[in-house]
Structures are given as structure tokens and as C-alpha cells.
Scaffold this motif. Structure first.
Motif, PDB file in Angstrom:
ATOM      1  N   PHE A  74       0.795  -1.236   0.000  1.00 50.79           N
ATOM      2  CA  PHE A  74       0.000   0.000   0.000  1.00 50.79           C
ATOM      3  C   PHE A  74       0.827   1.285   0.000  1.00 50.79           C
ATOM      4  O   PHE A  74       0.259   2.376  -0.006  1.00 50.79           O
ATOM      5  CB  PHE A  74      -0.929   0.014   1.223  1.00 50.79           C
ATOM      6  CG  PHE A  74      -1.835  -1.180   1.295  1.00 50.79           C
ATOM      7  CD1 PHE A  74      -2.880  -1.350   0.393  1.00 50.79           C
ATOM      8  CD2 PHE A  74      -1.637  -2.158   2.261  1.00 50.79           C
ATOM      9  CE1 PHE A  74      -3.713  -2.442   0.468  1.00 50.79           C
ATOM     10  CE2 PHE A  74      -2.463  -3.256   2.338  1.00 50.79           C
ATOM     11  CZ  PHE A  74      -3.507  -3.418   1.436  1.00 50.79           C
ATOM     12  N   GLY A  75       2.148   1.170   0.078  1.00 50.94           N
ATOM     13  CA  GLY A  75       2.987   2.362   0.050  1.00 50.94           C
ATOM     14  C   GLY A  75       3.198   3.005   1.394  1.00 50.94           C
ATOM     15  O   GLY A  75       3.826   4.064   1.489  1.00 50.94           O
ATOM     16  N   LYS A  76       2.689   2.422   2.479  1.00 48.92           N
ATOM     17  CA  LYS A  76       2.894   2.949   3.834  1.00 48.92           C
ATOM     18  C   LYS A  76       2.820   1.803   4.834  1.00 48.92           C
ATOM     19  O   LYS A  76       2.196   0.766   4.556  1.00 48.92           O
ATOM     20  CB  LYS A  76       1.849   4.008   4.168  1.00 48.92           C
ATOM     21  CG  LYS A  76       0.408   3.541   4.030  1.00 48.92           C
ATOM     22  CD  LYS A  76      -0.555   4.690   4.303  1.00 48.92           C
ATOM     23  CE  LYS A  76      -2.008   4.250   4.160  1.00 48.92           C
ATOM     24  NZ  LYS A  76      -2.948   5.362   4.419  1.00 48.92           N
ATOM     25  N   PRO A  77       3.456   1.963   6.012  1.00 45.00           N
ATOM     26  CA  PRO A  77       3.504   0.853   6.983  1.00 45.00           C
ATOM     27  C   PRO A  77       2.156   0.497   7.584  1.00 45.00           C
ATOM     28  O   PRO A  77       1.926  -0.641   7.959  1.00 45.00           O
ATOM     29  CB  PRO A  77       4.488   1.354   8.057  1.00 45.00           C
ATOM     30  CG  PRO A  77       4.468   2.847   7.924  1.00 45.00           C
ATOM     31  CD  PRO A  77       4.235   3.128   6.476  1.00 45.00           C
ATOM     32  N   GLY A  78       1.252   1.439   7.715  1.00 47.12           N
ATOM     33  CA  GLY A  78      -0.067   1.143   8.259  1.00 47.12           C
ATOM     34  C   GLY A  78      -0.133   1.275   9.765  1.00 47.12           C
ATOM     35  O   GLY A  78       0.874   1.186  10.467  1.00 47.12           O
ATOM     36  N   ALA A  79      -1.350   1.485  10.275  1.00 51.09           N
ATOM     37  CA  ALA A  79      -1.569   1.620  11.716  1.00 51.09           C
ATOM     38  C   ALA A  79      -1.636   0.241  12.361  1.00 51.09           C
ATOM     39  O   ALA A  79      -2.002  -0.756  11.725  1.00 51.09           O
ATOM     40  CB  ALA A  79      -2.868   2.387  11.974  1.00 51.09           C
ATOM     41  N   LYS A  80      -1.297   0.205  13.630  1.00 51.34           N
ATOM     42  CA  LYS A  80      -1.231  -1.060  14.352  1.00 51.34           C
ATOM     43  C   LYS A  80      -2.540  -1.838  14.294  1.00 51.34           C
ATOM     44  O   LYS A  80      -2.542  -3.061  14.126  1.00 51.34           O
ATOM     45  CB  LYS A  80      -0.848  -0.788  15.817  1.00 51.34           C
ATOM     46  CG  LYS A  80      -0.755  -2.036  16.671  1.00 51.34           C
ATOM     47  CD  LYS A  80      -0.334  -1.685  18.079  1.00 51.34           C
ATOM     48  CE  LYS A  80      -0.251  -2.930  18.955  1.00 51.34           C
ATOM     49  NZ  LYS A  80       0.160  -2.599  20.339  1.00 51.34           N
ATOM     50  N   LEU A  81      -3.672  -1.136  14.411  1.00 54.90           N
ATOM     51  CA  LEU A  81      -4.972  -1.810  14.491  1.00 54.90           C
ATOM     52  C   LEU A  81      -5.520  -2.228  13.139  1.00 54.90           C
ATOM     53  O   LEU A  81      -6.510  -2.964  13.075  1.00 54.90           O
ATOM     54  CB  LEU A  81      -5.987  -0.902  15.200  1.00 54.90           C
ATOM     55  CG  LEU A  81      -5.650  -0.522  16.645  1.00 54.90           C
ATOM     56  CD1 LEU A  81      -6.700   0.410  17.212  1.00 54.90           C
ATOM     57  CD2 LEU A  81      -5.517  -1.760  17.522  1.00 54.90           C
ATOM     58  N   THR A  82      -4.904  -1.741  12.061  1.00 55.10           N
ATOM     59  CA  THR A  82      -5.460  -2.043  10.734  1.00 55.10           C
ATOM     60  C   THR A  82      -4.500  -2.788   9.814  1.00 55.10           C
ATOM     61  O   THR A  82      -4.884  -3.145   8.697  1.00 55.10           O
ATOM     62  CB  THR A  82      -5.890  -0.733  10.037  1.00 55.10           C
ATOM     63  OG1 THR A  82      -4.750   0.140   9.926  1.00 55.10           O
ATOM     64  CG2 THR A  82      -6.992  -0.045  10.822  1.00 55.10           C
ATOM     65  N   VAL A  83      -3.264  -3.019  10.249  1.00 50.85           N
ATOM     66  CA  VAL A  83      -2.265  -3.669   9.387  1.00 50.85           C
ATOM     67  C   VAL A  83      -2.760  -5.030   8.905  1.00 50.85           C
ATOM     68  O   VAL A  83      -2.803  -5.312   7.695  1.00 50.85           O
ATOM     69  CB  VAL A  83      -0.922  -3.819  10.127  1.00 50.85           C
ATOM     70  CG1 VAL A  83      -0.001  -4.774   9.371  1.00 50.85           C
ATOM     71  CG2 VAL A  83      -0.235  -2.480  10.257  1.00 50.85           C
TER      72      VAL A  83
END
Length: 285
Positions: A74-83
Motif C-alpha cells: 500500500f505504500g505505507k507501513p499502516g496503523a497497528k490496528l489495521t495492518v
């Protein structure tokens, strides 16, 4: 002038009130959170590939492996709760062929800066082969993410189930063996000593004291010679003791009564130099 006739104006004791002005409160406009939408790709969602779903569930959401995989997807690491939620929905890169090609080249350049060990871990999450060079690993990963599909490997859930069953069977087998070795099992009776062994036991310490520098083999030779040299009367004493021990042994083994006297063959075996211990002078008794 007549001061008394002049009137003095009264002094006001009340102060003029200040005009109260309305104060406008400072308000900060908050942007509404826009829900991240995972668009449909050309492959199978990662959450529907059994082994990949199993690996995603095993890794921590903030692990380097999942953050790297999310960044590639997705081009970004993402939030902990949604990865994990986002990764399970990912089904391939989106866009036309030209956009995908440019996107893959960009992601390949970004992955070259990532530690090779982490890339292999990401391959493991995607249930892919982890051997090969770093460049090969990057190509393999991006080819898979372009259109995710099952690797065709055996189900990891089934493997774990089989290992668990095998461990339980092994544990059950060990328990049965221990039960068989319980108090109900008759222990093996130690074989009785021969006449020579009884003789050597009675003389061992004395012979060692008389020959402190002798080796074990030398002591055996000395004892064998002495055993051959003792009188028949002294030899008979040890033969009788050995016969009694043999009788007790046979009784414990359930073989019936032993013969009253040892056979000629047993006697000959006793007289032929045994393999043990010590000796004594014939005069000692």
C-alpha cells in the motif's frame, strides 16, 4: 456670600459598570477520518490463502515483516490496528499494465534498501521459497503480490495437527512403557558368582595391598595362578558356596532345584584361569 444657603450636590457612591463584550471561543477544525479502502486486485485476497492467513495471524501487527509487507502493498507501513485487516484484503497491485510496471520498479528500488533477512521473512509470510539472492527474493515477492495465489504447499494447519497427534502418540507410548515397568514387573535376578569370583572377592584387598604397583591385568594373572595353586580342600569350600548361590538363583528363576554338585564342565570352567581379581598364599585362611 452666605455659604450655608448654598446647596452642595450629593456625591455618587456607585461606579459605572463596564460593558461586557461577548468572547468568541477558539475552535479547531478537525478533519474527518477517511476510511482506508483496499481496492480489488487481480489475485486472491491474502486472507483467503490458508497458509498466508496462518502466517499473518502468527506475526505481531507491528513486526518488521508485516510493516514491510504493508508498505510494499500500500505504500505505507499502516496503523497497528489495521495492518492485518488491510493485508487480508490485499489481492494484487491495481491500475493498468503501464502503471503496475512503473509501480513495481519503484517498489523494487525501495526493497533494495531493506535488510535481506527481513525480505526473507516477508517471503515466509507469503508462503514463498526463501532461498536465492536478494534480487531474486525481491523479484519473487513482487511477482507474487502482483497477483497473489496459493503456493500449493501442504496446509500448515494440517502439519501442526499431525505434529500434535504424533507428540500425543509418543507421550502415550512412553506412558505405557513406564506402566509395564511398574512394581508388578519381576526384576531380573543377578546371576550368581562362580567359585573363583567368590575366592577373588575374599582376597582382593589383600592382594592389592601386596601389589600396589600392579595393573589390573597383572592382578588378574596373579589371581589366576594362585587359584590354580590352592589345595583341593580350599577349592571345595568355594565350590560349595557357588553351588548354594546357583541353587538360590535357579529357585528364583523358577527352573527348579539345582543339582547337588556342580557338573564336570562347570568344575573345569572354574579351574581354568578366570578373568578376575586376586590371590592369597595357600597358608592364609
Amino acid at each position: 456670600r452666605n455659604m450655608a444657603s448654598e446647596e452642595v450636590p450629593p456625591i455618587s457612591t456607585t461606579r459605572a459598570r463596564r460593558e461586557v463584550k461577548a468572547v468568541e471561543k477558539l475552535t479547531i477544525e478537525q478533519k474527518e477520518d477517511v476510511e482506508f479502502v483496499v481496492e480489488k486486485g487481480d489475485g486472491t485476497p491474502l486472507g483467503e490463502i490458508e497458509n498466508v492467513e496462518f502466517k499473518i495471524s502468527r506475526f505481531a501487527a507491528q513486526s518488521d515483516e508485516l510493516k514491510t509487507l504493508h508498505r510494499v502493498c500500500f505504500g505505507k507501513p499502516g496503523a497497528k490496528l489495521t495492518v492485518k485487516k488491510n493485508l487480508r484484503k490485499f489481492s494484487g497491485f491495481i491500475g493498468d499494465a503501464k502503471k503496475k510496471e512503473a509501480d513495481i520498479k519503484k517498489k523494487a528500488e525501495q526493497l533494495k534498501k531493506v535488510d535481506g533477512k527481513i525480505i526473507k521473512k516477508v517471503l515466509e509470510v507469503c508462503d514463498l521459497q526463501i532461498s536465492g539472492t536478494k534480487a531474486e527474493s525481491i523479484d519473487r515477492l513482487l511477482a507474487f503480490l502482483s497477483k497473489p495465489e496459493s503456493s500449493g504447499k501442504k496446509s500448515l494447519v494440517e502439519k501442526i495437527g499431525e505434529k500434535r497427534k504424533a507428540a500425543e502418540r509418543k507421550k502415550s507410548t512412553v506412558a505405557r512403557k513406564k506402566a509395564k515397568k511398574g512394581p508388578g514387573k519381576v526384576e531380573k535376578v543377578k546371576r550368581p558368582k562362580t567359585a573363583y569370583q567368590l575366592y577373588a572377592d575374599s582376597r582382593r584387598e589383600k592382594v592389592k595391598a601386596e601389589n600396589p604397583d600392579a595393573s589390573f591385568g597383572e592382578l588378574q594373572k596373579i589371581l589366576a595362578e594362585k587359584w590354580k595353586a590352592i589345595s583341593e580342600e580350599r577349592r571345595a569350600k568355594y565350590m560349595e558356596q557357588a553351588a548354594e548361590l546357583k541353587k538360590e538363583f535357579d529357585a528364583k528363576q523358577g527352573k527348579g532345584k539345582a543339582k547337588a554338585s556342580p557338573s564336570k564342565k562347570a568344575k573345569k570352567a572354574d579351574e581354568s584361569a578366570p578373568e578376575e581379581e586376586e590371590e592369597v598364599e595357600e597358608e592364609e585362611e
